[in-house]
Design a protein around this motif. Structure first.
Motif: not given
Length: 305
Positions: A24-42
């Motif tokens: 579960v932790l791996v899933w959240y890191v890969v699919f929920a936290y790492i994609p937050m890097y894309g916020i800088i597109i804003s």
């Protein structure tokens, strides 16, 4: 130090159980936290060929565009809030009421059949449900309008009339999810001490009095948690449902933030602006959860934290 010692002792004792959390932790890191890097597109004028790091910075320009009267964002926010308000007022109490009704049934076989029937629509996707609703609500051949014609009522364009579309959204959402929503409340009802009801019977309390003074107070902690989570989703008007049911004729009352992001980002290729809208939505939703959690705890009920 003593608290740390107790923590590590408990951790060591249950280390194999805690390992079950690893996927579960791996899933959240890969699919929920790492994609937050894309916020800088804003904060950038994103160009796919240049990539995220190579695209030029533009600061808060995208956030300023949110309030442009021609951007379409403000009407989308308004529609989202209105539709979510209807869902909360009419949809949130519905599974609670149904769970209370199920709890009062004495014919166990009938209760199981009724529960199964109420659960069934949840397992159909909104793609399937949209086809079903389009057929049932058709103004020319739909069963609903056929029944209305028996009473001399003109055909109603439930999915094409701005005055009826939101009503159709709320009713169809309740129909689809009301049974599934009762599960958690029925579980809470099953945990109520039977001795409380027995004592109430000895005191001469009616079923109505027992519901008011035993059942409902026992449900309040669960209702509070579910209400906090529901308020946190107030910026989510129900993308799957609306995307499969709406059409240009009802955009004025049906276009919510999520459908706006879809059209802006994937249809118009305005990736930076679409990301900005999504970021704004999630920040507001997070603040609403914190505010509602605080208000619920102040009211004497259990919160999330």
């Amino acid at each position: 130090m003593q608290a740390d010692s107790r923590f590590w002792k408990r951790y060591t004792k249950n280390k194999y159980l805690l390992l079950l959390l690893l996927p579960v932790l791996v899933w959240y890191v890969v699919f929920a936290y790492i994609p937050m890097y894309g916020i800088i597109i804003s904060f950038k004028d994103f160009k796919p060929l240049l990539g995220i790091t190579g695209s030029p910075w533009i600061g808060l320009r995208n956030f300023e565009l949110l309030w442009d009267p021609y951007s379409g964002f403000v009407p989308a926010v308004k529609n989202t809030l209105i539709i979510s308000f209807y869902h909360i007022v009419f949809g949130f109490p519905a599974p609670i009421v149904l769970a209370l009704l199920f709890n009062e049934l004495r014919a166990k076989l009938f209760m199981k059949v009724a529960q199964t029937i109420s659960y069934l629509p949840h397992f159909f996707s909104w793609v399937v449900m949209a086809g079903l609703l389009s057929a049932v609500l058709s103004p020319s051949s739909g069963a609903v309008n056929e029944v209305l014609s028996w009473f001399g009522i003109d055909p109603i364009y439930f999915l094409g009339d701005k005055h009826w579309f939101r009503f159709t959204l709320v009713v169809s959402s309740i129909w689809k999810e009301i049974g599934w929503g009762t599960i958690i409340y029925l579980a809470a009802l099953a945990g109520i001490d039977p001795d409380l009801y027995e004592a109430a019977v000895l005191d001469g309390a009616s079923r109505w009095k027992m519901m008011l003074h035993i059942t409902l107070p026992s449900l309040l902690p669960v209702v509070s948690i579910m209400f906090i989570l529901r308020i946190g989703g107030i910026m989510d008007g129900g993308f799957d449902q609306i995307f499969n049911l709406y059409n240009p004729a009802v955009y004025a009352v049906a276009d919510i933030i999520d459908t706006f992001v879809y059209r802006t980002g994937l249809t118009s290729f305005q990736y930076s602006f679409a990301t900005t809208v999504g970021l704004f939505k999630n920040v507001i939703a997070f603040l609403l959860i914190l505010l509602t959690n605080y208000a619920v705890k102040k009211a004497g009920q259990e919160g999330l934290v």
